[in-house]
Scaffold this motif. Sequence first.
Motif, PDB file in Angstrom:
ATOM      1  N   PRO A 216       2.736  -3.398  -3.592  1.00 12.93           N
ATOM      2  CA  PRO A 216       3.659  -2.303  -3.250  1.00 12.93           C
ATOM      3  C   PRO A 216       2.993  -1.164  -2.489  1.00 12.93           C
ATOM      4  CG  PRO A 216       4.039  -3.060  -5.495  1.00 12.93           C
ATOM      5  CD  PRO A 216       2.780  -3.743  -5.025  1.00 12.93           C
ATOM      6  N   ALA A 217       1.829  -0.714  -2.960  1.00 16.52           N
ATOM      7  CA  ALA A 217       1.159   0.413  -2.312  1.00 16.52           C
ATOM      8  C   ALA A 217       0.660   0.046  -0.928  1.00 16.52           C
ATOM      9  CB  ALA A 217       0.002   0.894  -3.179  1.00 16.52           C
ATOM     10  N   VAL A 218       0.143  -1.160  -0.771  1.00 12.08           N
ATOM     11  CA  VAL A 218      -0.366  -1.569   0.534  1.00 12.08           C
ATOM     12  C   VAL A 218       0.771  -1.702   1.541  1.00 12.08           C
ATOM     13  CG1 VAL A 218      -1.589  -3.392   1.794  1.00 12.08           C
ATOM     14  CG2 VAL A 218      -2.426  -2.638  -0.435  1.00 12.08           C
ATOM     15  N   GLY A 219       1.947  -2.113   1.083  1.00  6.67           N
ATOM     16  CA  GLY A 219       3.108  -2.139   1.968  1.00  6.67           C
ATOM     17  C   GLY A 219       3.403  -0.762   2.531  1.00  6.67           C
ATOM     18  N   GLU A 220       3.304   0.264   1.688  1.00  5.41           N
ATOM     19  CA  GLU A 220       3.474   1.648   2.144  1.00  5.41           C
ATOM     20  C   GLU A 220       2.409   2.027   3.170  1.00  5.41           C
ATOM     21  OE1 GLU A 220       4.084   4.941  -0.536  1.00  5.41           O
ATOM     22  OE2 GLU A 220       4.355   3.539  -2.193  1.00  5.41           O
ATOM     23  N   VAL A 221       1.173   1.702   2.857  1.00  4.83           N
ATOM     24  CA  VAL A 221       0.054   2.089   3.725  1.00  4.83           C
ATOM     25  C   VAL A 221       0.193   1.455   5.104  1.00  4.83           C
ATOM     26  CG1 VAL A 221      -2.433   1.828   4.077  1.00  4.83           C
ATOM     27  CG2 VAL A 221      -1.564   2.559   1.844  1.00  4.83           C
ATOM     28  N   VAL A 222       0.479   0.152   5.139  1.00  6.76           N
ATOM     29  CA  VAL A 222       0.581  -0.537   6.429  1.00  6.76           C
ATOM     30  C   VAL A 222       1.780  -0.019   7.222  1.00  6.76           C
ATOM     31  CG1 VAL A 222       0.893  -2.774   7.545  1.00  6.76           C
ATOM     32  CG2 VAL A 222      -0.651  -2.561   5.598  1.00  6.76           C
ATOM     33  N   ARG A 223       2.872   0.262   6.544  1.00  9.13           N
ATOM     34  CA  ARG A 223       4.015   0.896   7.223  1.00  9.13           C
ATOM     35  C   ARG A 223       3.579   2.176   7.930  1.00  9.13           C
ATOM     36  NH1 ARG A 223       7.439   3.874   3.065  1.00  9.13           N
ATOM     37  NH2 ARG A 223       5.554   5.151   3.236  1.00  9.13           N
ATOM     38  N   ASP A 224       2.842   3.019   7.217  1.00  6.25           N
ATOM     39  CA  ASP A 224       2.430   4.295   7.795  1.00  6.25           C
ATOM     40  C   ASP A 224       1.423   4.106   8.928  1.00  6.25           C
ATOM     41  OD1 ASP A 224       4.115   5.581   6.053  1.00  6.25           O
ATOM     42  OD2 ASP A 224       2.553   6.077   4.604  1.00  6.25           O
ATOM     43  N   LEU A 225       0.515   3.130   8.796  1.00  4.15           N
ATOM     44  CA  LEU A 225      -0.411   2.856   9.890  1.00  4.15           C
ATOM     45  C   LEU A 225       0.357   2.420  11.134  1.00  4.15           C
ATOM     46  CD1 LEU A 225      -3.288   0.930   8.047  1.00  4.15           C
ATOM     47  CD2 LEU A 225      -3.279   3.321   8.778  1.00  4.15           C
ATOM     48  N   TYR A 226       1.360   1.593  10.943  1.00  2.00           N
ATOM     49  CA  TYR A 226       2.172   1.128  12.077  1.00  2.00           C
ATOM     50  C   TYR A 226       2.916   2.290  12.733  1.00  2.00           C
ATOM     51  CZ  TYR A 226       6.010  -1.025  14.641  1.00  2.00           C
ATOM     52  OH  TYR A 226       6.917  -1.362  15.615  1.00  2.00           O
ATOM     53  N   LEU A 227       3.462   3.184  11.921  1.00  2.00           N
ATOM     54  CA  LEU A 227       4.264   4.286  12.433  1.00  2.00           C
ATOM     55  C   LEU A 227       3.432   5.484  12.886  1.00  2.00           C
ATOM     56  CD1 LEU A 227       7.181   4.234   9.822  1.00  2.00           C
ATOM     57  CD2 LEU A 227       7.285   3.522  12.213  1.00  2.00           C
ATOM     58  N   GLY A 228       2.117   5.430  12.689  1.00  2.00           N
ATOM     59  CA  GLY A 228       1.269   6.552  13.075  1.00  2.00           C
ATOM     60  C   GLY A 228       1.314   7.709  12.103  1.00  2.00           C
TER      61      GLY A 228
ATOM     62  N   VAL B 216       0.218   9.525   8.332  1.00  2.00           N
ATOM     63  CA  VAL B 216      -0.952   9.588   7.461  1.00  2.00           C
ATOM     64  C   VAL B 216      -0.580   8.963   6.118  1.00  2.00           C
ATOM     65  CG1 VAL B 216      -2.607  11.088   6.286  1.00  2.00           C
ATOM     66  CG2 VAL B 216      -1.794  11.683   8.581  1.00  2.00           C
ATOM     67  N   PRO B 217      -1.205   7.848   5.720  1.00  2.00           N
ATOM     68  CA  PRO B 217      -0.865   7.214   4.433  1.00  2.00           C
ATOM     69  C   PRO B 217      -1.226   8.114   3.255  1.00  2.00           C
ATOM     70  CG  PRO B 217      -2.107   5.722   5.860  1.00  2.00           C
ATOM     71  CD  PRO B 217      -2.220   7.088   6.463  1.00  2.00           C
ATOM     72  N   PHE B 218      -0.685   7.772   2.089  1.00  2.00           N
ATOM     73  CA  PHE B 218      -0.970   8.575   0.899  1.00  2.00           C
ATOM     74  C   PHE B 218      -2.432   8.488   0.485  1.00  2.00           C
ATOM     75  CE2 PHE B 218      -0.372   4.460  -1.113  1.00  2.00           C
ATOM     76  CZ  PHE B 218      -1.205   4.500  -2.216  1.00  2.00           C
ATOM     77  N   VAL B 219      -3.140   7.495   0.990  1.00  2.27           N
ATOM     78  CA  VAL B 219      -4.568   7.354   0.705  1.00  2.27           C
ATOM     79  C   VAL B 219      -5.261   6.880   1.979  1.00  2.27           C
ATOM     80  CG1 VAL B 219      -4.341   4.960  -0.116  1.00  2.27           C
ATOM     81  CG2 VAL B 219      -6.274   6.337  -0.875  1.00  2.27           C
ATOM     82  N   ASP B 220      -6.454   7.392   2.217  1.00  2.00           N
ATOM     83  CA  ASP B 220      -7.211   7.027   3.416  1.00  2.00           C
ATOM     84  C   ASP B 220      -7.892   5.683   3.190  1.00  2.00           C
ATOM     85  OD1 ASP B 220      -8.716   6.868   5.711  1.00  2.00           O
ATOM     86  OD2 ASP B 220     -10.107   8.479   5.165  1.00  2.00           O
ATOM     87  N   VAL B 221      -7.433   4.662   3.906  1.00  2.00           N
ATOM     88  CA  VAL B 221      -7.998   3.321   3.732  1.00  2.00           C
ATOM     89  C   VAL B 221      -9.047   2.996   4.789  1.00  2.00           C
ATOM     90  CG1 VAL B 221      -5.973   2.384   2.559  1.00  2.00           C
ATOM     91  CG2 VAL B 221      -6.105   2.282   5.069  1.00  2.00           C
TER      92      VAL B 221
END
Length: 381
Positions: free
Chosen positions: A342-354, A356-361
């Motif tokens: 679930p969390a990685v889905g959020e992160v990748v969404r934000d990386l795609y959209l430009g 800032v994810p909730f955590v710096d990966v």
Amino acid sequence: MDTYASVVVIGGGVMGTSIAYHLAAAGVRDVLLVERDELAAGSTSKAAGGVRAQFSDELNIRLGARSLEAFARFGQDIGHDIGLRRVGYLFLLSTPEEVASFEASIRLQNALGVPSRLVDPAEARRLSPLIRTEGLLAAAFSPDDGHCTPEAVVHGYAAAARRHGAQILRHTAVTGIETRCGAITAVTTPLGRISTGTVICAAGAWSRAVGAMAGVDLPVQPLRRQIAVTEPVPGLPPGLPMTIDFTSTLYFHAEGPGLLVGMSDPDERPGFATDPHDRWIPRLAAAMQHRAPSLLDLRRTGGWAGLYEVTPDHNALIGEATSVSRFLYATGFSGHGFLQGPAVGEVVRDLYLGRVPFVDVTPLSAGRFAADAPRPEVNRV
């Protein structure tokens, strides 16, 4: 089928379906997920289903805790029952080095809001009555952890992604990724060519081959892991936690009226074989004899083998390639991918959209190995 997609997600396990859902729910149009088999047919369906935030690495703690929140809301947000049982994770510790390591992890987990704690052997036995405490020094326990049904999570995300307009192609292998002037232009399949400017690799143990299609090195190796299921256990405690003997890696949790039992096998060599075998049973029996001897009396009624997707430091690869535009990836989770889906889905969404994810990966970039900056995870099984 459509011949264009704004983004093609490769892989229909928990990672791919979570990413497709989060993209589509954010309003991204023309999201296409491509899976060569059935959804959840790869490693996700073979997972033990454990969900936790008890890690040694801050990024893994944050990803695990965020995912636990999403799992708890899954029925409300996604509309699917995933059989979540928050019975906790109990790590049994038998050496002073293990205790010191977990004490440090617990301090970090507590600082990040995870309610883990160190317990004595007597409390460990109370929490998990099937264990023997001889030689046990302490245990680490977090009540918010637990387990759920991996296939239910995948099908829940897939259905929700479709409701938001994403398309899913099953039984469709990706045979190539076309690029021109350093940019992705298309994905090829037996059904035809799909024009796209973005590929997201969520292919688990098969990710290295997918990355190679785009000229991206994803250092992921497949490694067989096995699970056994037992007959019903009389008087099985309803709140039995996921119990892990950290020294031997023996673990078990309730599976219906019986137990799901697993353990790592140091004799396994990397490869795509998923046929079950009994060569691991003597080592499993020895670990049971030492830490949970009553398990030896249980008849094995089933089991299966699946693949871990292992990286050199046993930590995930999450990020976007620098050698080609736009190739994103979320893979190599080395045994803790399902619980971070679930969390990685959020992160990748934000990386795609430009965003800032909730955590710096950034530290989980695949380039960390070339830069000699591995990020090892200690609390792994």
